[in-house]
Design an enzyme around this catalytic site. Structure first.
Site, mmCIF file in Angstrom:
data_model
loop_
_atom_site.group_PDB
_atom_site.id
_atom_site.type_symbol
_atom_site.label_atom_id
_atom_site.label_comp_id
_atom_site.label_asym_id
_atom_site.label_seq_id
_atom_site.Cartn_x
_atom_site.Cartn_y
_atom_site.Cartn_z
ATOM 1 N N TYR A 16 9.871 -14.124 0.573
ATOM 2 C CA TYR A 16 9.889 -14.212 -0.888
ATOM 3 C C TYR A 16 8.997 -15.374 -1.342
ATOM 4 C CZ TYR A 16 11.359 -15.018 -5.643
ATOM 5 O OH TYR A 16 11.346 -15.227 -7.000
ATOM 6 N N GLU A 38 17.381 -11.826 -11.952
ATOM 7 C CA GLU A 38 17.736 -13.148 -12.491
ATOM 8 C C GLU A 38 19.090 -13.099 -13.193
ATOM 9 O OE1 GLU A 38 16.431 -16.085 -12.089
ATOM 10 O OE2 GLU A 38 14.524 -15.563 -11.182
ATOM 11 N N TRP A 46 20.183 -17.437 -5.021
ATOM 12 C CA TRP A 46 19.084 -16.478 -4.963
ATOM 13 C C TRP A 46 19.100 -15.727 -3.630
ATOM 14 C CZ3 TRP A 46 16.733 -13.937 -8.387
ATOM 15 C CH2 TRP A 46 15.522 -13.304 -8.135
#
Length: 125
Positions: A16, A38, A46
């Site tokens: 990522y 989000e 995350w």
């Protein structure tokens, strides 16, 4: 050069970081997906979201705005029973509501891309 937060991370986080994080994105579907992710991340890490991303794509029709904007209460109930995803009613309903708003933008020949980048570039909306 890698960011300090990536050291000691697993391969998913490294990928990522190296391929997505901090890179400009102008793809409508991709922007909508990130908006959804989000929102799902609120109160979570995350890493949790990235670990569920594949399943979230499957559950939410690859984050296709037109499809999600048509979801019904039955779809919400079905999503709430899927153990592979983040099962929070308000977050799921927010994704559907956001899809309806983005779909309305598209119907006016506007885009999520211009909306977001207009804010970033400090252009009038």
């Amino acid at each position: 050069m890698k960011c300090a937060w990536i050291y000691g991370a697993d391969q998913l986080m490294i990928d990522y970081h190296d391929k997505e994080w901090g890179r400009p994105l102008h793809d409508e579907r991709g922007l909508f997906e990130l908006l959804c992710l989000e929102g799902l991340q609120a109160g979570l890490s995350w890493k949790i979201v990235l670990n569920k991303r594949k399943f979230l794509r499957e559950a939410f029709d690859n984050f296709e705005v037109e499809k999600i904007s048509q979801y019904t209460l039955d779809d919400v109930e079905k999503l709430l029973t899927d153990p592979r995803i983040i099962r929070n009613r308000r977050k799921i309903e927010a994704i559907i509501n956001n899809a309806k708003i983005v779909n309305a933008l598209h119907e006016r020949n506007e885009s999520l891309d211009s909306f977001f980048w207009g804010i970033i570039d400090n252009r009038p909306i």
